[in-house]
Design a protein around this motif. Structure first.
Motif, PDB file in Angstrom:
ATOM      1  N   PRO A  79       0.836  -1.193   0.000  1.00 29.76           N
ATOM      2  CA  PRO A  79       0.000   0.000   0.000  1.00 29.76           C
ATOM      3  C   PRO A  79       0.877   1.251   0.000  1.00 29.76           C
ATOM      4  CG  PRO A  79      -0.664  -1.535   1.714  1.00 29.76           C
ATOM      5  CD  PRO A  79       0.661  -2.003   1.202  1.00 29.76           C
ATOM      6  N   VAL A  80       0.434   2.273  -0.716  1.00 32.45           N
ATOM      7  CA  VAL A  80       1.184   3.527  -0.783  1.00 32.45           C
ATOM      8  C   VAL A  80       0.432   4.564   0.063  1.00 32.45           C
ATOM      9  CG1 VAL A  80       2.194   5.253  -2.313  1.00 32.45           C
ATOM     10  CG2 VAL A  80       1.829   2.914  -3.151  1.00 32.45           C
ATOM     11  N   VAL A  81       1.164   5.167   0.990  1.00 35.45           N
ATOM     12  CA  VAL A  81       0.513   6.129   1.888  1.00 35.45           C
ATOM     13  C   VAL A  81       1.231   7.477   1.823  1.00 35.45           C
ATOM     14  CG1 VAL A  81      -0.375   4.420   3.520  1.00 35.45           C
ATOM     15  CG2 VAL A  81       1.939   5.323   3.829  1.00 35.45           C
ATOM     16  N   ASP A  82       0.514   8.522   2.254  1.00 34.12           N
ATOM     17  CA  ASP A  82       1.171   9.830   2.381  1.00 34.12           C
ATOM     18  C   ASP A  82       1.698   9.991   3.806  1.00 34.12           C
ATOM     19  OD1 ASP A  82      -0.991  10.415   3.981  1.00 34.12           O
ATOM     20  OD2 ASP A  82      -1.949  11.781   2.547  1.00 34.12           O
ATOM     21  N   ALA A  83       2.167  11.185   4.128  1.00 31.04           N
ATOM     22  CA  ALA A  83       2.796  11.405   5.442  1.00 31.04           C
ATOM     23  C   ALA A  83       1.801  11.194   6.579  1.00 31.04           C
ATOM     24  CB  ALA A  83       3.375  12.818   5.489  1.00 31.04           C
ATOM     25  N   ALA A  84       0.505  11.356   6.284  1.00 36.73           N
ATOM     26  CA  ALA A  84      -0.516  11.205   7.328  1.00 36.73           C
ATOM     27  C   ALA A  84      -1.076   9.782   7.394  1.00 36.73           C
ATOM     28  CB  ALA A  84      -1.652  12.195   7.068  1.00 36.73           C
ATOM     29  N   ASN A  85      -0.391   8.849   6.696  1.00 44.06           N
ATOM     30  CA  ASN A  85      -0.814   7.442   6.652  1.00 44.06           C
ATOM     31  C   ASN A  85      -2.136   7.240   5.906  1.00 44.06           C
ATOM     32  OD1 ASN A  85      -0.224   4.683   7.298  1.00 44.06           O
ATOM     33  ND2 ASN A  85      -1.891   4.749   8.791  1.00 44.06           N
ATOM     34  N   THR A  86      -2.476   8.212   5.067  1.00 38.30           N
ATOM     35  CA  THR A  86      -3.680   8.047   4.237  1.00 38.30           C
ATOM     36  C   THR A  86      -3.318   7.247   2.996  1.00 38.30           C
ATOM     37  OG1 THR A  86      -4.449  10.187   5.002  1.00 38.30           O
ATOM     38  CG2 THR A  86      -5.514   9.311   3.013  1.00 38.30           C
ATOM     39  N   LEU A  87      -4.178   6.282   2.668  1.00 40.15           N
ATOM     40  CA  LEU A  87      -3.918   5.434   1.508  1.00 40.15           C
ATOM     41  C   LEU A  87      -4.099   6.232   0.225  1.00 40.15           C
ATOM     42  CD1 LEU A  87      -3.486   2.338   0.699  1.00 40.15           C
ATOM     43  CD2 LEU A  87      -5.934   2.389   0.196  1.00 40.15           C
ATOM     44  N   ILE A  88      -3.071   6.240  -0.622  1.00 38.78           N
ATOM     45  CA  ILE A  88      -3.192   6.969  -1.889  1.00 38.78           C
ATOM     46  C   ILE A  88      -2.965   6.066  -3.105  1.00 38.78           C
ATOM     47  CG2 ILE A  88      -2.631   9.257  -0.963  1.00 38.78           C
ATOM     48  CD1 ILE A  88       0.232   8.828  -2.019  1.00 38.78           C
ATOM     49  N   GLY A  89      -2.571   4.811  -2.846  1.00 41.59           N
ATOM     50  CA  GLY A  89      -2.361   3.903  -3.981  1.00 41.59           C
ATOM     51  C   GLY A  89      -1.923   2.538  -3.504  1.00 41.59           C
ATOM     52  N   ILE A  90      -1.658   1.682  -4.479  1.00 39.22           N
ATOM     53  CA  ILE A  90      -1.106   0.359  -4.153  1.00 39.22           C
ATOM     54  C   ILE A  90      -0.190  -0.047  -5.297  1.00 39.22           C
ATOM     55  CG2 ILE A  90      -2.960  -1.043  -5.205  1.00 39.22           C
ATOM     56  CD1 ILE A  90      -2.687  -2.854  -2.635  1.00 39.22           C
ATOM     57  N   ILE A  91       0.855  -0.781  -4.953  1.00 38.28           N
ATOM     58  CA  ILE A  91       1.779  -1.275  -5.985  1.00 38.28           C
ATOM     59  C   ILE A  91       2.019  -2.759  -5.718  1.00 38.28           C
ATOM     60  CG2 ILE A  91       3.803  -0.483  -4.667  1.00 38.28           C
ATOM     61  CD1 ILE A  91       5.156   0.114  -7.341  1.00 38.28           C
ATOM     62  N   THR A  92       2.008  -3.558  -6.789  1.00 34.81           N
ATOM     63  CA  THR A  92       2.195  -5.004  -6.622  1.00 34.81           C
ATOM     64  C   THR A  92       3.504  -5.423  -7.278  1.00 34.81           C
ATOM     65  OG1 THR A  92       1.135  -5.632  -8.694  1.00 34.81           O
ATOM     66  CG2 THR A  92      -0.307  -5.305  -6.798  1.00 34.81           C
ATOM     67  N   ASP A  93       3.960  -6.619  -6.925  1.00 37.64           N
ATOM     68  CA  ASP A  93       5.193  -7.119  -7.536  1.00 37.64           C
ATOM     69  C   ASP A  93       5.007  -7.265  -9.051  1.00 37.64           C
ATOM     70  OD1 ASP A  93       3.421  -9.237  -7.298  1.00 37.64           O
ATOM     71  OD2 ASP A  93       4.956 -10.713  -6.753  1.00 37.64           O
ATOM     72  N   ARG A  94       3.769  -7.568  -9.443  1.00 35.83           N
ATOM     73  CA  ARG A  94       3.463  -7.700 -10.861  1.00 35.83           C
ATOM     74  C   ARG A  94       3.570  -6.345 -11.578  1.00 35.83           C
ATOM     75  NH1 ARG A  94      -2.020 -10.720 -12.751  1.00 35.83           N
ATOM     76  NH2 ARG A  94      -1.405 -11.159 -14.883  1.00 35.83           N
ATOM     77  N   ASP A  95       3.074  -5.285 -10.896  1.00 37.38           N
ATOM     78  CA  ASP A  95       3.187  -3.936 -11.471  1.00 37.38           C
ATOM     79  C   ASP A  95       4.661  -3.616 -11.747  1.00 37.38           C
ATOM     80  OD1 ASP A  95       0.463  -3.560 -11.092  1.00 37.38           O
ATOM     81  OD2 ASP A  95       0.714  -2.567  -9.147  1.00 37.38           O
ATOM     82  N   ILE A  96       5.506  -3.979 -10.776  1.00 38.90           N
ATOM     83  CA  ILE A  96       6.929  -3.656 -10.904  1.00 38.90           C
ATOM     84  C   ILE A  96       7.541  -4.434 -12.074  1.00 38.90           C
ATOM     85  CG2 ILE A  96       9.195  -3.776  -9.753  1.00 38.90           C
ATOM     86  CD1 ILE A  96       7.701  -3.308  -7.097  1.00 38.90           C
ATOM     87  N   ARG A  97       7.224  -5.727 -12.131  1.00 37.80           N
ATOM     88  CA  ARG A  97       7.759  -6.555 -13.220  1.00 37.80           C
ATOM     89  C   ARG A  97       7.323  -6.000 -14.578  1.00 37.80           C
ATOM     90  NH1 ARG A  97       6.338 -10.987 -10.167  1.00 37.80           N
ATOM     91  NH2 ARG A  97       4.535 -11.402 -11.508  1.00 37.80           N
ATOM     92  N   SER A  98       6.043  -5.602 -14.667  1.00 37.27           N
ATOM     93  CA  SER A  98       5.523  -5.099 -15.947  1.00 37.27           C
ATOM     94  C   SER A  98       6.155  -3.775 -16.340  1.00 37.27           C
ATOM     95  CB  SER A  98       4.008  -4.896 -15.857  1.00 37.27           C
ATOM     96  OG  SER A  98       3.402  -6.068 -15.446  1.00 37.27           O
ATOM     97  N   ALA A  99       6.543  -2.982 -15.346  1.00 44.63           N
ATOM     98  CA  ALA A  99       7.063  -1.646 -15.637  1.00 44.63           C
ATOM     99  C   ALA A  99       8.520  -1.669 -16.072  1.00 44.63           C
ATOM    100  CB  ALA A  99       6.905  -0.755 -14.405  1.00 44.63           C
ATOM    101  N   LEU A 100       9.201  -2.762 -15.738  1.00 43.71           N
ATOM    102  CA  LEU A 100      10.636  -2.827 -16.049  1.00 43.71           C
ATOM    103  C   LEU A 100      10.867  -3.596 -17.345  1.00 43.71           C
ATOM    104  CD1 LEU A 100      12.016  -3.541 -12.471  1.00 43.71           C
ATOM    105  CD2 LEU A 100      11.961  -1.367 -13.706  1.00 43.71           C
ATOM    106  N   PRO A 101      11.961  -3.299 -18.056  1.00 47.64           N
ATOM    107  CA  PRO A 101      12.248  -4.021 -19.293  1.00 47.64           C
ATOM    108  C   PRO A 101      12.390  -5.516 -19.011  1.00 47.64           C
ATOM    109  CG  PRO A 101      13.842  -2.257 -18.924  1.00 47.64           C
ATOM    110  CD  PRO A 101      12.982  -2.305 -17.717  1.00 47.64           C
TER     111      PRO A 101
END
Lengths: 222, 316
Positions: free
Chosen positions: A37-59
């Motif tokens: 989960p991606v949070v801001d400084a106040a611990n509010t949820l602003i997004g999520i990133i998965t291992d699959r997202d990372i694999r897809s984003a890289l060459p």
């Protein structure tokens, strides 16, 4: 069954300014984590990133050498690839809510938020499986039977009476409603290996005992 | 004071559900008593019920289903398709009469003879699916009324508000792909209550996505949670949707003295809800509001609940 007993409370999370390399490292460091989960400084949820997202984003081309992948992972930021429209659940959600949500949106984990989107936990399909393993009682040694019975009043009483009379403890009883027309499949998970007598008793009650090789639940067509 | 109609027909008592069934004729007798004792009784306009024709029922239900239900009654069967649905040989005719009464009320509203109406009918309807009766319901009175308003009166947008403590699975499914009908339901959370549907992430499908809204409420939460969710989930959606007519599935079974739920709404809580709905109808629908009875099983509380409900419709 509320999810708050099954969710992970100490959430491994990340901020949006971190690189994919840092995100990947975080996932690896904490074992088999697939969702951050991606949070801001106040611990509010602003997004999520998965291992699959990372694999897809890289060459990923075989011709691309490791240093190139490394460079890309150090350049790209979490905010560049994270999913912003996150499927979430509140801590007052139930296990059933979570199961249906993960099926509906085909996600592997649901961040758990409070009313103001503050991150309070995460529940993954693994957590849900664990919850169901507990419900089914299958961590304890036992024997699963399958009975095909008429869909009529009093059937479950006959089944539980028979189990009681044989002095057997029950791990769980699962009922599949739509087995075939006017029939139900009942799966008693009995905490014993001595099932010869109970099987005979079930048969004498007119229940069909199904061969384990013939067990399969109908797929959900929805 | 508004022109408020009241639908009741003693033939509705003829749908017999056998012993130990909560959906009894005494429910209507209690409601009638509560209304007859009210000081406004002489101000309300009685609506006469007549049977709906089959063609109208077919706007929602399949021919095969209607035939099955009719045949079960002709065969003097006591259960129709599931144990909850206890019937008698008159049930089919009475179900037609329930729909027909609601449609008459709808017509009277559209003709301007009424501003709104409360239909004290049975059997109830919101669990009835296109091809399946369930949860004491056979014909989906509210859904058929919505279709009727669209066909006969060329109404483009119907808003349905379901305050029965159980989610109206039938109504939701009938309109889940239909952007011309907005279905809002507030009910006990499906993980704890029948029929196990109506989760907050069920929002409609295809063209109807965004035209269904559910507010599941956890057991014991009472009116404060109802107020919060109704204001947060229903009001803004209806402001956006701007229905031309509002139909309510009026169940009184969220009451604290009703054994069918654990929501714990007080009598005052129901009045609050009714006021909000009347306000919505006043704001967007020229006051056109068709309130149709669903559940509510506390014989002790039904007289006051129905009385207060009509009093708010009358605005007296």
């Amino acid at each position: 069954m509320f999810i708050n007993k099954s969710m992970t409370v100490n959430v491994i999370k990340i901020t949006e300014d971190k690189t994919l390399a840092q995100a990947k490292k975080k996932m690896t460091l904490h074992g088999e984590i697939r969702h951050l989960p991606v949070v801001d400084a106040a611990n509010t949820l602003i997004g999520i990133i998965t291992d699959r997202d990372i694999r897809s984003a890289l060459p990923s081309d075989r011709n691309v050498c490791a240093p190139e992948i490394k460079a890309a992972s150090e350049k790209l930021k979490v905010k560049d690839i994270m999913t912003k429209n996150v499927v979430v659940i509140t801590s007052e959600g139930t296990i059933q809510d979570a199961l249906l949500l993960t099926q509906k949106y085909k996600v592997g984990a649901l961040p758990v938020v409070d009313g103001k989107k503050g991150l309070v936990g995460i529940i993954s399909t693994r957590d849900l499986l664990r919850a169901f393993i507990n419900v089914l009682g299958i961590k304890e040694p036992g024997t699963l039977l399958c009975l095909i019975v008429e869909d009529e009043f009093g059937i479950m009483k006959k089944i539980t009476d028979a189990i009681y009379e044989e002095k057997i403890s029950t791990g769980s009883i699962l009922v599949a409603r739509y087995w075939e027309k006017n029939k139900r499949a009942v799966f008693p998970y009995l905490l014993t290996q001595q099932v010869t007598n109970i099987k005979k008793r079930f048969q004498s009650l007119g229940f069909q005992l199904l061969d384990p090789m013939d067990w399969s639940l109908e797929p959900d067509t929805k | 004071m508004k022109k408020t109609g009241f639908l009741y027909d003693k033939r509705y008592l003829q749908h017999l559900t056998g012993a130990y069934h909560p959906e009894t004729s005494e429910r209507l007798t209690a409601i009638l008593k509560g209304i007859q004792e009210a000081d406004f009784y002489s101000s309300i306009i009685n609506i006469e019920a007549k049977p709906a024709d089959i063609e109208t029922i077919e706007t929602v239900h399949t021919k095969e289903y209607i035939k099955r239900f009719k045949q079960a009654c002709l065969n003097h069967e006591s259960i129709f398709e599931c144990p909850d649905n206890q019937i008698c040989s008159d049930s089919y005719d009475i179900a037609l009469l329930a729909v027909g009464g609601v449609l008459t009320a709808a017509d009277m509203i559209m003709e301007g003879r009424l501003n709104n109406a409360f239909c004290a009918i049975r059997p109830p309807g919101h669990h009835a699916e296109i091809d399946r009766g369930m949860g004491f319901c056979y014909f989906n009175n509210v859904a058929i009324a919505a279709k009727h308003l669209q066909r006969k009166w060329n109404i483009k947008k119907v808003g349905i508000i379901d305050i029965d403590v159980h989610h109206g699975n039938g109504t939701e499914h009938i309109f889940e792909k239909d952007p011309s009908v907005f279905y809002y339901s507030i009910h006990e959370h499906p993980s704890f209550a029948y029929p196990g549907t109506g989760r907050d992430f069920d929002i409609g499908n295809d063209a109807g996505a965004g035209f269904t809204k559910n507010s599941p409420v956890l057991p014991g939460r009472g009116i404060e949670e109802y107020k919060k969710l109704f204001m947060q989930d229903c009001i803004p959606e209806f402001e956006k949707f701007k229905p031309e007519v509002i139909i309510t599935s009026t169940g009184f079974d969220a009451h604290e003295d009703d054994e069918m739920s654990r929501i714990q709404l007080s009598t005052k809580g129901f009045s609050w809800l009714a006021k909000q709905i009347v306000n919505l109808a006043d704001t967007y629908c020229q006051s056109r509001l068709l309130s149709v009875l669903e559940g509510g099983y506390s014989i002790k509380r039904l007289p006051e609940l129905a009385r207060n409900h009509i009093k708010i419709l009358l605005n007296s």
